[in-house]
Design a protein around this motif. Structure first.
Motif, short mmCIF file in Angstrom:
data_model
loop_
_atom_site.label_atom_id
_atom_site.label_comp_id
_atom_site.label_asym_id
_atom_site.label_seq_id
_atom_site.Cartn_x
_atom_site.Cartn_y
_atom_site.Cartn_z
N GLY A 78 -4.81 -10.45 -29.56
CA GLY A 78 -4.65 -8.92 -29.70
C GLY A 78 -5.47 -8.40 -30.46
O GLY A 78 -5.02 -7.00 -30.85
N LYS B 98 -3.97 -18.78 -19.77
CA LYS B 98 -4.16 -18.06 -18.71
C LYS B 98 -4.89 -18.81 -17.40
O LYS B 98 -5.68 -19.90 -17.90
CB LYS B 98 -5.16 -16.92 -19.22
CG LYS B 98 -4.65 -15.78 -20.00
CD LYS B 98 -3.56 -15.08 -19.39
CE LYS B 98 -3.08 -14.17 -20.32
NZ LYS B 98 -1.95 -13.32 -19.76
N SER C 95 -3.21 -10.45 -15.17
CA SER C 95 -2.55 -11.23 -15.95
C SER C 95 -3.07 -10.63 -17.50
O SER C 95 -2.31 -11.05 -18.60
CB SER C 95 -2.60 -12.55 -15.93
OG SER C 95 -3.90 -13.10 -16.16
N THR D 197 -3.80 -8.59 -20.84
CA THR D 197 -3.26 -7.23 -21.58
C THR D 197 -4.41 -6.30 -21.98
O THR D 197 -4.45 -5.12 -21.82
CB THR D 197 -2.48 -7.73 -22.65
OG1 THR D 197 -1.28 -8.75 -22.11
CG2 THR D 197 -1.57 -6.61 -23.34
#
Length: 439
Positions: A204, A418, A431, A433
């Motif tokens: 993230g 993934k 897929s 982000t």
């Protein structure tokens, strides 16, 4: 009829010089030694008749350049009819690019040990001066695995590993204080850039917005970390091991922990050189491939470390090289893996074969981060640059038995779950982000 040449102490009858005789004897001795040490395919050089005996190749001081160095040091280029090959150190990947553009005729280089995406970026004119394309061919993969992401020791207590999540708050605080954390990679859009970006984004952390990404040549990583220039870096060995040995930082993860058996460096050359010298190209490939087999043998690791560590090559102590090439990893944060499966592979697991599916992933990632436009025809690009056909020809001449029958290794799975299907790169992009492209 011309009479005998008068001797001056260096000149013999018929115009031969003592120096010339010694050079010829030395070349014969090197070739004989290579045939003894590497009997595999020794007959080929005598019949090949390459168009030239010279090529100028570049390398960066990284362990995955070892096949080029070993091929030179142990006479394998000479064995296959290319005794005048030069293997010259490059200061950075930018220098490698610039010298490829010059070519040997312009005092540059004809080919190189290089980051896999670079021949594509160079061929497309994305990283060259004035965006002028220089067609390149990828001839072989040089290795799988064993790059690393290292972090400054100030973060050692956070428990950073393959999960970069513990850095998220720390990096956010630095940014809020007006001093964004710096992460170093070796070339924009290159393999180390992509490993760093994947690792951060999976936790993230946006590599473009949450940190400052800087470019530092591989041999300068440790020195820059020592003076506090960066908070983390991604690079190949021996620089991560050297960092740990000097107590400056620690290895958060081996890149094989992100993607096991991932492709890394490539042996690539200018397309015009290859097109003009097909037999010489095959000779170079055969020498490099045989050197890869030698480098992959655990029995040769000590000798390999001694050779590449020489001042003429890396100028690095053997202790900074030897453990990790044998799979003995001290991460520098209390984690020790004595028989890690993540050591560098030069030949096993089809390490040398340049699977086109892998290059589809690299180019898809470069699209993800805005290094290539989203409309890029990836498959057409790969078909033009990747010369797996030449690899197969050389492997056949060498007598390699286990030659891949497909240009794809199939679906790949990453540490965060993934999945990349090379036939459906758009699904992979969708897929993800954090990215710079809308899939």
């Amino acid at each position: 009829m011309t009479g005998p040449t008068k001797s001056n102490g260096n000149t013999m009858r018929g115009g031969l010089t003592r120096r010339g005789i010694l050079r010829a004897a030395s070349a014969t001795a090197v070739l004989a030694a290579a045939k003894t040490a590497f009997p595999f395919g020794a007959h080929v050089a005598e019949a090949a008749g390459p168009e030239t005996t010279r090529a100028v190749l570049g390398y960066i001081a990284l362990t995955d350049a070892s096949p080029l160095i070993i091929a030179k040091e142990m006479g394998l280029f000479a064995k296959y009819g290319m005794p005048d090959v030069e293997v010259n150190k490059q200061a950075s990947w930018g220098t490698t690019r610039d010298n490829l553009v010059l070519g040997s005729q312009g005092s540059g280089i004809d080919g190189a040990h290089i980051l896999t995406p670079m021949p594509y970026l160079i061929s497309a004119g994305k990283v060259t001066q004035n965006n002028v394309p220089l067609p390149m061919y990828i001839l072989a993969r040089l290795n799988l695995d064993a790059q690393a992401i290292s972090v400054a020791k100030e973060y050692a207590s956070l428990g950073v590993g393959v999960n970069a999540g513990p850095l998220k708050d720390a990096f956010a605080k630095k940014k809020a204080a007006g001093q964004a954390a710096k992460v170093a990679v070796t070339f924009p859009g290159g393999t180390h850039d992509l490993w760093m970006r994947y690792w951060l984004a999976a936790a993230g952390i946006d590599p473009d917005r949450d940190v400052e990404t800087i470019v530092v040549p591989p041999p300068q990583m440790v020195a820059n970390m020592k003076v506090g220039t960066m908070d983390a870096f991604c690079v190949g060995e021996p620089w991560n091991e050297q960092l740990v040995n000097q107590g400056i930082g620690f290895t958060a993860c081996n890149t094989a922990e992100l993607w096991n058996l991932h492709p890394e460096k490539t042996f690539a050359m200018r397309a015009d050189w290859v097109d003009a010298n097909p037999k010489a190209t095959q000779a170079l490939l055969m020498a490099v491939m045989e050197a890869q087999q030698w480098c992959d043998d655990m029995a040769n690791k000590d000798q390999m470390a001694e050779i590449i560590g020489k001042r003429a090559w890396f100028n690095v102590p053997k202790k900074d090289i030897i453990d990790r090439i044998k799979g003995n990893y001290d991460y520098g944060n209390g984690r020790v893996e004595p028989n890690s499966p993540y050591f560098m592979k030069f030949w096993r697991d089809h390490a040398s074969y340049p699977f086109q599916s892998h290059e589809v992933w690299f180019l898809t990632e470069d699209i993800r981060w805005g290094k290539l436009p989203p409309e890029t025809d990836v498959k057409a690009m790969v078909a033009k640059v990747n010369r797996q056909d030449l690899w197969k020809d050389a492997a056949t001449q060498l007598g390699v038995k286990d030659i891949p029958t497909s240009t794809s290794r199939g679906v790949e799975t990453f540490f965060d779950g993934k999945v990349f299907d090379p036939d459906k790169p758009g699904d992979y992009l969708a897929s993800l982000t954090i990215k710079r492209v809308t899939a």
